[in-house]
Motif scaffolding. Structure first.
Motif, PDB file in Angstrom:
ATOM      1  N   ALA A  47       0.893  -1.220  -0.040  1.00 36.41           N
ATOM      2  CA  ALA A  47       0.037   0.040  -0.008  1.00 36.41           C
ATOM      3  C   ALA A  47       0.905   1.163   0.020  1.00 36.41           C
ATOM      4  O   ALA A  47       0.666   2.305  -0.752  1.00 36.41           O
ATOM      5  CB  ALA A  47      -0.893  -0.128   1.138  1.00 36.41           C
ATOM      6  N   ASP A  48       1.806   1.074   0.837  1.00 34.56           N
ATOM      7  CA  ASP A  48       2.896   2.330   0.895  1.00 34.56           C
ATOM      8  C   ASP A  48       3.461   2.580  -0.333  1.00 34.56           C
ATOM      9  O   ASP A  48       3.841   3.783  -1.108  1.00 34.56           O
ATOM     10  CB  ASP A  48       3.768   2.178   1.917  1.00 34.56           C
ATOM     11  N   GLY A  49       3.951   1.483  -1.172  1.00 33.69           N
ATOM     12  CA  GLY A  49       4.269   1.542  -2.673  1.00 33.69           C
ATOM     13  C   GLY A  49       3.415   2.271  -3.464  1.00 33.69           C
ATOM     14  O   GLY A  49       3.797   2.995  -4.286  1.00 33.69           O
ATOM     15  N   ILE A  50       2.020   2.096  -3.393  1.00 29.59           N
ATOM     16  CA  ILE A  50       1.192   2.604  -4.100  1.00 29.59           C
ATOM     17  C   ILE A  50       1.217   4.190  -3.878  1.00 29.59           C
ATOM     18  O   ILE A  50       0.997   5.012  -4.695  1.00 29.59           O
ATOM     19  CB  ILE A  50      -0.181   2.056  -4.094  1.00 29.59           C
ATOM     20  N   HIS A  51       1.615   4.542  -2.477  1.00 32.38           N
ATOM     21  CA  HIS A  51       1.362   5.748  -2.216  1.00 32.38           C
ATOM     22  C   HIS A  51       2.600   6.490  -2.856  1.00 32.38           C
ATOM     23  O   HIS A  51       2.411   7.865  -3.588  1.00 32.38           O
ATOM     24  CB  HIS A  51       1.377   6.102  -0.789  1.00 32.38           C
ATOM     25  N   SER A  52       3.740   5.908  -2.966  1.00 35.57           N
ATOM     26  CA  SER A  52       5.121   6.299  -3.624  1.00 35.57           C
ATOM     27  C   SER A  52       4.691   6.398  -5.256  1.00 35.57           C
ATOM     28  O   SER A  52       5.151   7.402  -5.726  1.00 35.57           O
ATOM     29  CB  SER A  52       6.082   5.502  -3.515  1.00 35.57           C
ATOM     30  N   LEU A  53       3.764   5.606  -5.639  1.00 33.20           N
ATOM     31  CA  LEU A  53       3.433   5.869  -7.024  1.00 33.20           C
ATOM     32  C   LEU A  53       2.618   7.189  -7.205  1.00 33.20           C
ATOM     33  O   LEU A  53       2.945   7.862  -8.174  1.00 33.20           O
ATOM     34  CB  LEU A  53       2.496   4.734  -7.479  1.00 33.20           C
ATOM     35  N   SER A  54       1.777   7.547  -6.200  1.00 32.15           N
ATOM     36  CA  SER A  54       1.182   8.796  -6.187  1.00 32.15           C
ATOM     37  C   SER A  54       2.253   9.992  -6.312  1.00 32.15           C
ATOM     38  O   SER A  54       1.964  10.939  -6.936  1.00 32.15           O
ATOM     39  CB  SER A  54       0.022   8.971  -5.441  1.00 32.15           C
ATOM     40  N   ASP A  55       3.020   9.787  -5.355  1.00 32.10           N
ATOM     41  CA  ASP A  55       4.202  10.947  -5.109  1.00 32.10           C
ATOM     42  C   ASP A  55       4.883  11.028  -6.525  1.00 32.10           C
ATOM     43  O   ASP A  55       5.183  12.155  -7.035  1.00 32.10           O
ATOM     44  CB  ASP A  55       5.039  10.491  -3.917  1.00 32.10           C
ATOM     45  N   LEU A  56       4.951   9.777  -7.226  1.00 30.54           N
ATOM     46  CA  LEU A  56       5.804   9.873  -8.393  1.00 30.54           C
ATOM     47  C   LEU A  56       5.080  10.486  -9.575  1.00 30.54           C
ATOM     48  O   LEU A  56       5.579  11.517 -10.187  1.00 30.54           O
ATOM     49  CB  LEU A  56       5.969   8.124  -8.786  1.00 30.54           C
ATOM     50  N   ALA A  57       3.589  10.345  -9.521  1.00 33.55           N
ATOM     51  CA  ALA A  57       2.946  11.135 -10.671  1.00 33.55           C
ATOM     52  C   ALA A  57       3.056  12.562 -10.310  1.00 33.55           C
ATOM     53  O   ALA A  57       3.146  13.351 -10.986  1.00 33.55           O
ATOM     54  CB  ALA A  57       1.424  10.635 -10.343  1.00 33.55           C
ATOM     55  N   ALA A  58       2.930  13.201  -9.082  1.00 35.50           N
ATOM     56  CA  ALA A  58       2.993  14.511  -8.795  1.00 35.50           C
ATOM     57  C   ALA A  58       4.333  15.065  -9.127  1.00 35.50           C
ATOM     58  O   ALA A  58       4.242  16.129  -9.686  1.00 35.50           O
ATOM     59  CB  ALA A  58       2.745  14.729  -7.207  1.00 35.50           C
ATOM     60  N   SER A  59       5.404  14.361  -8.900  1.00 35.18           N
ATOM     61  CA  SER A  59       6.689  14.857  -9.249  1.00 35.18           C
ATOM     62  C   SER A  59       6.858  14.984 -10.607  1.00 35.18           C
ATOM     63  O   SER A  59       7.526  15.905 -11.149  1.00 35.18           O
ATOM     64  CB  SER A  59       7.755  14.235  -8.283  1.00 35.18           C
ATOM     65  N   PHE A  60       6.350  13.905 -11.294  1.00 42.51           N
ATOM     66  CA  PHE A  60       6.637  14.031 -12.813  1.00 42.51           C
ATOM     67  C   PHE A  60       5.705  15.115 -13.463  1.00 42.51           C
ATOM     68  O   PHE A  60       6.226  15.649 -14.391  1.00 42.51           O
ATOM     69  CB  PHE A  60       6.046  12.424 -13.277  1.00 42.51           C
ATOM     70  N   SER A  61       4.480  15.438 -12.777  1.00 38.76           N
ATOM     71  CA  SER A  61       3.969  16.557 -13.624  1.00 38.76           C
ATOM     72  C   SER A  61       4.645  17.847 -13.141  1.00 38.76           C
ATOM     73  O   SER A  61       4.789  18.860 -13.925  1.00 38.76           O
ATOM     74  CB  SER A  61       2.498  16.758 -12.795  1.00 38.76           C
ATOM     75  N   VAL A  62       5.325  18.154 -11.981  1.00 40.88           N
ATOM     76  CA  VAL A  62       5.991  19.198 -11.724  1.00 40.88           C
ATOM     77  C   VAL A  62       7.272  19.290 -12.747  1.00 40.88           C
ATOM     78  O   VAL A  62       7.514  20.512 -13.461  1.00 40.88           O
ATOM     79  CB  VAL A  62       6.751  19.119 -10.199  1.00 40.88           C
ATOM     80  N   LEU A  63       7.865  18.111 -13.151  1.00 41.45           N
ATOM     81  CA  LEU A  63       9.005  18.071 -14.032  1.00 41.45           C
ATOM     82  C   LEU A  63       8.462  18.615 -15.345  1.00 41.45           C
ATOM     83  O   LEU A  63       9.099  19.509 -15.839  1.00 41.45           O
ATOM     84  CB  LEU A  63       9.784  16.661 -14.108  1.00 41.45           C
ATOM     85  N   ALA A  64       7.530  17.821 -15.722  1.00 39.77           N
ATOM     86  CA  ALA A  64       6.947  18.234 -17.112  1.00 39.77           C
ATOM     87  C   ALA A  64       6.439  19.578 -17.292  1.00 39.77           C
ATOM     88  O   ALA A  64       6.595  20.239 -18.277  1.00 39.77           O
ATOM     89  CB  ALA A  64       5.580  17.395 -17.397  1.00 39.77           C
ATOM     90  N   GLY A  65       5.890  20.233 -16.117  1.00 41.50           N
ATOM     91  CA  GLY A  65       5.429  21.422 -16.303  1.00 41.50           C
ATOM     92  C   GLY A  65       6.571  22.572 -16.215  1.00 41.50           C
ATOM     93  O   GLY A  65       6.596  23.388 -16.940  1.00 41.50           O
ATOM     94  N   ILE A  66       7.919  22.298 -15.714  1.00 37.89           N
ATOM     95  CA  ILE A  66       9.133  22.985 -15.847  1.00 37.89           C
ATOM     96  C   ILE A  66       9.473  23.038 -17.291  1.00 37.89           C
ATOM     97  O   ILE A  66       9.816  24.065 -17.865  1.00 37.89           O
ATOM     98  CB  ILE A  66      10.092  22.822 -15.080  1.00 37.89           C
ATOM     99  N   ILE A  67       9.528  21.883 -17.888  1.00 36.03           N
ATOM    100  CA  ILE A  67      10.162  21.615 -19.246  1.00 36.03           C
ATOM    101  C   ILE A  67       9.086  22.546 -20.353  1.00 36.03           C
ATOM    102  O   ILE A  67       9.535  23.195 -21.150  1.00 36.03           O
ATOM    103  CB  ILE A  67      10.293  20.170 -19.578  1.00 36.03           C
TER     104      ILE A  67
END
Ligand SMILES: [Zn+2]
Length: 288
Positions: A47-67
Motif C-alpha cells: 500500500a505504501d508503494g502505491i502511495h509512492s506511485l502517487s508521489d511519483l505522478a505528482a513529481s513527474f507533473s512538476v518536471l513536465a511543467g518546468i520543461i
C-alpha cells in the motif's frame, strides 16, 4: 532577503535538476516498496508503494511543467505554465482511485500473510534512510531557492518517513500474529494517500482559477518596495500562480515626472524582485 544569488538560467537548471531528482527518488521508493511488499507478503508495504506511485505522478507533473512552461506555442501566447496544474489535477483522481483500491483489498479482500520478514524490514529500512536524507536535502534547496512549494514537498517527504515507521510497526505486528495492527497501519497509509491526493487537487484547482499567490510572497515584495526611495506610494500588489511560477502585478506611484526615468527605474525594480524571489517569473508594473 533569503536565498543565494543565482541568475535565471541557473535557477531554471537547478529547478529541473531537483524535479528530476525527485522523480528518481519516488520511482526508487515505489519500486523498493512494491517489490518488497510482494516478496514479503506485506499489504501495508505494498500500500505504501502505491502511495509512492502517487508521489511519483505528482513529481513527474512538476518536471513536465518546468520543461513545457517556457515553450510558447502560437495559440498560447501566455506560455504553457498551467500544463503542470492540469497534469496534477488528473493525477489527483488517479491517486484517489489507488487509495480506494488499497482500502478495498486490505479491508474486504483475502488477508495477506507475511512470508518473508527480512525482505520487508530491509525494504522499510531503505525507505526510512532515503526519505530522511531526501527531505533534509530538499529543505536545504528550498531555503536556497526561496521556494515555498519545495518546502511543502520537503514536509511531505518527512511525512513519508513517518509513514514508513508506521508500516514497520504494522509489518512486525502482522508477523507476530496481530493482523489488526497491520490493518491500522494500512488505514494510516490510506489516509496519507487521500491527503496527498486532496492537497494536489486543491492546489491545482486554485492555480487554474488564478487564486492569489501566498501571503508570504506578497509580504516579501511589500518589504522590498517599502525600502525603495523612488516609490511615492504602493497602490496594489497582486499575484497569481501558474505551474510552479509566480506572476506579480504592481501598481505604484513613482517620485519622478520623467517617463524615461520611471521606466528605467521600474525595470530595475522588477529585476530586483525576480532576483530576491526566484519563483517570480514575471513582474508587470503599472506606474505613474
Ligand atoms: Zn508521499
Amino acid at each position: 532577503m533569503k536565498g543565494t544569488k543565482l541568475d535565471r538560467t541557473q535557477i531554471y537548471k537547478e529547478k529541473k535538476k531537483i524535479a528530476l531528482f525527485s522523480v528518481t527518488v519516488n520511482a526508487t521508493l515505489a519500486l523498493i516498496k512494491i517489490i518488497g511488499g510482494m516478496i514479503s507478503g506485506s499489504a501495508a508495504l505494498t500500500a505504501d508503494g502505491i502511495h509512492s506511485l502517487s508521489d511519483l505522478a505528482a513529481s513527474f507533473s512538476v518536471l513536465a511543467g518546468i520543461i513545457i512552461a517556457n515553450k510558447k506555442a502560437k495559440d498560447f501566447p501566455m506560455g504553457l505554465y498551467k500544463v503542470e496544474n492540469l497534469v496534477a489535477l488528473i493525477s489527483a483522481f488517479a491517486i484517489f482511485f489507488a487509495g480506494y483500491e488499497i482500502a478495498r483489498d486490505v479491508f474486504f479482500g483475502e488477508p495477506m500473510k507475511i512470508t518473508n520478514l527480512p525482505v520487508a524490514v530491509i525494504a522499510i529500512g531503505l525507505t526510512v534512510v532515503i526519505t530522511f536524507l531526501y527531505s533534509r536535502w530538499e529543505k536545504k534547496k528550498a531555503i536556497e531557492l526561496n521556494s515555498p512549494s519545495l518546502m511543502a514537498d520537503a514536509e511531505h517527504v518527512k511525512s513519508d518517513f513517518f509513514t514508513a515507521l508506521v508500516v514497520l510497526v504494522g509489518v512486525i505486528g502482522q508477523y507476530m500474529g496481530h493482523p489488526v495492527i497491520e490493518k491500522i497501519a494500512v488505514a494510516v497509509v490510506v489516509y496519507f494517500i487521500f491527503h496527498s491526493g486532496w492537497e494536489i487537487l486543491v492546489d491545482a484547482i486554485k492555480v487554474l482559477l488564478d487564486a492569489s499567490v501566498d501571503h508570504e510572497t506578497l509580504d516579501e515584495i511589500r518589504k522590498i518596495l517599502e525600502k525603495e526611495d523612488m516609490i511615492e506610494k504602493i497602490n496594489d500588489i497582486r499575484g497569481r500562480n501558474a505551474g510552479s511560477y509566480k506572476f506579480i502585478y504592481l501598481d505604484i506611484d513613482v517620485k519622478t515626472d520623467s517617463i524615461k526615468e520611471a521606466h528605467a527605474y521600474v525595470h530595475q525594480l522588477e529585476e530586483k524582485i525576480k532576483q530576491a524571489i526566484p519563483e517570480v517569473e514575471r513582474v508587470i508594473t503599472h506606474y505613474e
